[in-house]
Design a protein around this motif. Structure first.
Motif, PDB file in Angstrom:
ATOM      1  N   HIS A  16     -44.438  17.854   2.705  1.00  0.00           N
ATOM      2  CA  HIS A  16     -45.885  17.658   2.725  1.00  0.00           C
ATOM      3  C   HIS A  16     -46.543  18.045   1.407  1.00  0.00           C
ATOM      4  O   HIS A  16     -47.573  17.454   1.045  1.00  0.00           O
ATOM      5  CB  HIS A  16     -46.508  18.350   3.935  1.00  0.00           C
ATOM      6  N   ALA A  17     -45.950  18.959   0.657  1.00  0.00           N
ATOM      7  CA  ALA A  17     -46.460  19.223  -0.692  1.00  0.00           C
ATOM      8  C   ALA A  17     -46.266  17.968  -1.543  1.00  0.00           C
ATOM      9  O   ALA A  17     -47.178  17.539  -2.252  1.00  0.00           O
ATOM     10  CB  ALA A  17     -45.751  20.420  -1.314  1.00  0.00           C
ATOM     11  N   ARG A  18     -45.079  17.368  -1.453  1.00  0.00           N
ATOM     12  CA  ARG A  18     -44.780  16.145  -2.205  1.00  0.00           C
ATOM     13  C   ARG A  18     -45.756  15.040  -1.817  1.00  0.00           C
ATOM     14  O   ARG A  18     -46.320  14.343  -2.671  1.00  0.00           O
ATOM     15  CB  ARG A  18     -43.329  15.717  -1.921  1.00  0.00           C
ATOM     16  N   ARG A  19     -45.962  14.864  -0.529  1.00  0.00           N
ATOM     17  CA  ARG A  19     -46.845  13.799  -0.052  1.00  0.00           C
ATOM     18  C   ARG A  19     -48.311  14.069  -0.410  1.00  0.00           C
ATOM     19  O   ARG A  19     -49.059  13.146  -0.731  1.00  0.00           O
ATOM     20  CB  ARG A  19     -46.702  13.642   1.452  1.00  0.00           C
ATOM     21  N   ALA A  20     -48.728  15.333  -0.341  1.00  0.00           N
ATOM     22  CA  ALA A  20     -50.107  15.681  -0.707  1.00  0.00           C
ATOM     23  C   ALA A  20     -50.357  15.377  -2.178  1.00  0.00           C
ATOM     24  O   ALA A  20     -51.396  14.790  -2.537  1.00  0.00           O
ATOM     25  CB  ALA A  20     -50.389  17.160  -0.403  1.00  0.00           C
ATOM     26  N   LEU A  21     -49.414  15.745  -3.027  1.00  0.00           N
ATOM     27  CA  LEU A  21     -49.558  15.460  -4.450  1.00  0.00           C
ATOM     28  C   LEU A  21     -49.606  13.957  -4.699  1.00  0.00           C
ATOM     29  O   LEU A  21     -50.426  13.480  -5.486  1.00  0.00           O
ATOM     30  CB  LEU A  21     -48.410  16.102  -5.233  1.00  0.00           C
ATOM     31  N   ALA A  22     -48.767  13.207  -3.995  1.00  0.00           N
ATOM     32  CA  ALA A  22     -48.765  11.748  -4.144  1.00  0.00           C
ATOM     33  C   ALA A  22     -50.082  11.136  -3.672  1.00  0.00           C
ATOM     34  O   ALA A  22     -50.490  10.079  -4.162  1.00  0.00           O
ATOM     35  CB  ALA A  22     -47.594  11.138  -3.375  1.00  0.00           C
ATOM     36  N   ALA A  23     -50.752  11.815  -2.739  1.00  0.00           N
ATOM     37  CA  ALA A  23     -52.026  11.316  -2.211  1.00  0.00           C
ATOM     38  C   ALA A  23     -53.217  11.796  -3.034  1.00  0.00           C
ATOM     39  O   ALA A  23     -54.366  11.553  -2.673  1.00  0.00           O
ATOM     40  CB  ALA A  23     -52.182  11.752  -0.752  1.00  0.00           C
ATOM     41  N   GLY A  24     -52.946  12.494  -4.134  1.00  0.00           N
ATOM     42  CA  GLY A  24     -54.035  12.889  -5.027  1.00  0.00           C
ATOM     43  C   GLY A  24     -54.391  14.358  -5.018  1.00  0.00           C
ATOM     44  O   GLY A  24     -55.303  14.782  -5.730  1.00  0.00           O
ATOM     45  N   ALA A  25     -53.704  15.165  -4.235  1.00  0.00           N
ATOM     46  CA  ALA A  25     -53.975  16.600  -4.237  1.00  0.00           C
ATOM     47  C   ALA A  25     -53.518  17.199  -5.563  1.00  0.00           C
ATOM     48  O   ALA A  25     -52.573  16.709  -6.190  1.00  0.00           O
ATOM     49  CB  ALA A  25     -53.246  17.286  -3.077  1.00  0.00           C
ATOM     50  N   THR A  26     -54.189  18.240  -5.969  1.00  0.00           N
ATOM     51  CA  THR A  26     -53.803  18.973  -7.176  1.00  0.00           C
ATOM     52  C   THR A  26     -53.007  20.211  -6.773  1.00  0.00           C
ATOM     53  O   THR A  26     -52.949  20.583  -5.590  1.00  0.00           O
ATOM     54  CB  THR A  26     -55.044  19.431  -7.948  1.00  0.00           C
ATOM     55  N   GLU A  27     -52.430  20.849  -7.760  1.00  0.00           N
ATOM     56  CA  GLU A  27     -51.743  22.119  -7.509  1.00  0.00           C
ATOM     57  C   GLU A  27     -52.714  23.108  -6.864  1.00  0.00           C
ATOM     58  O   GLU A  27     -52.355  23.815  -5.921  1.00  0.00           O
ATOM     59  CB  GLU A  27     -51.202  22.685  -8.819  1.00  0.00           C
ATOM     60  N   ALA A  28     -53.945  23.139  -7.362  1.00  0.00           N
ATOM     61  CA  ALA A  28     -54.956  24.046  -6.799  1.00  0.00           C
ATOM     62  C   ALA A  28     -55.244  23.712  -5.336  1.00  0.00           C
ATOM     63  O   ALA A  28     -55.421  24.621  -4.510  1.00  0.00           O
ATOM     64  CB  ALA A  28     -56.243  23.987  -7.628  1.00  0.00           C
ATOM     65  N   ASP A  29     -55.299  22.428  -4.988  1.00  0.00           N
ATOM     66  CA  ASP A  29     -55.519  22.022  -3.600  1.00  0.00           C
ATOM     67  C   ASP A  29     -54.391  22.529  -2.707  1.00  0.00           C
ATOM     68  O   ASP A  29     -54.631  23.069  -1.620  1.00  0.00           O
ATOM     69  CB  ASP A  29     -55.573  20.494  -3.458  1.00  0.00           C
ATOM     70  N   VAL A  30     -53.159  22.335  -3.153  1.00  0.00           N
ATOM     71  CA  VAL A  30     -51.996  22.753  -2.365  1.00  0.00           C
ATOM     72  C   VAL A  30     -52.008  24.262  -2.186  1.00  0.00           C
ATOM     73  O   VAL A  30     -51.852  24.773  -1.067  1.00  0.00           O
ATOM     74  CB  VAL A  30     -50.689  22.263  -3.032  1.00  0.00           C
ATOM     75  N   HIS A  31     -52.209  24.985  -3.276  1.00  0.00           N
ATOM     76  CA  HIS A  31     -52.238  26.451  -3.173  1.00  0.00           C
ATOM     77  C   HIS A  31     -53.373  26.928  -2.276  1.00  0.00           C
ATOM     78  O   HIS A  31     -53.183  27.838  -1.459  1.00  0.00           O
ATOM     79  CB  HIS A  31     -52.340  27.075  -4.561  1.00  0.00           C
ATOM     80  N   HIS A  32     -54.536  26.313  -2.399  1.00  0.00           N
ATOM     81  CA  HIS A  32     -55.672  26.742  -1.577  1.00  0.00           C
ATOM     82  C   HIS A  32     -55.414  26.486  -0.098  1.00  0.00           C
ATOM     83  O   HIS A  32     -55.737  27.317   0.754  1.00  0.00           O
ATOM     84  CB  HIS A  32     -56.963  26.063  -2.034  1.00  0.00           C
ATOM     85  N   ALA A  33     -54.829  25.340   0.223  1.00  0.00           N
ATOM     86  CA  ALA A  33     -54.506  25.042   1.628  1.00  0.00           C
ATOM     87  C   ALA A  33     -53.594  26.117   2.205  1.00  0.00           C
ATOM     88  O   ALA A  33     -53.705  26.465   3.388  1.00  0.00           O
ATOM     89  CB  ALA A  33     -53.848  23.666   1.736  1.00  0.00           C
TER      90      ALA A  33
END
Length: 106
Positions: free
Chosen positions: A62-79
């Motif tokens: 889901h980190a891979r998919r989130a990044l592919a969908a436009g999430a940033t490193e900051a978005d992933v870390h914040h989630a």
């Protein structure tokens, strides 16, 4: 699953049980189509759920998919950081380390 570079375990599973793998993928697709959330938001929610059940493989996916969908490193870390009061600091740190395997592979 439409990802490139699928994990070997999943690829072997899907090759051995294609009907089941297809059904699981269809279930996920159907669930996403039922509501108004965009792909990035959906993946960040699924990332948080994966962290909550302490599934390293699902966090990677889901980190891979989130990044592919436009999430940033900051978005992933914040989630993941948002979970600290729910799943605890050690579990959040583990999930961040798993997400970082994808964000910044060594």
């Amino acid at each position: 699953m439409t990802e490139k570079n699928l994990p070997g375990t999943y690829s072997r599973f899907a090759a051995k049980y294609p009907d089941l793998a297809g059904a699981v993928e269809a279930l996920g697709s159907t669930a996403k189509e039922l509501g108004p959330l965009d792909e990035k938001t959906a993946q960040l929610i699924q990332l948080a759920a994966a962290a909550s059940i302490r599934s390293e493989g699902a966090v990677h996916s889901h980190a891979r998919r989130a990044l592919a969908a436009g999430a940033t490193e900051a978005d992933v870390h914040h989630a993941l950081i948002l979970l600290v009061s729910t799943i605890g600091f050690p579990a959040v740190m583990a999930a961040i380390s798993w997400a970082d395997d994808i964000i910044d592979p060594v």
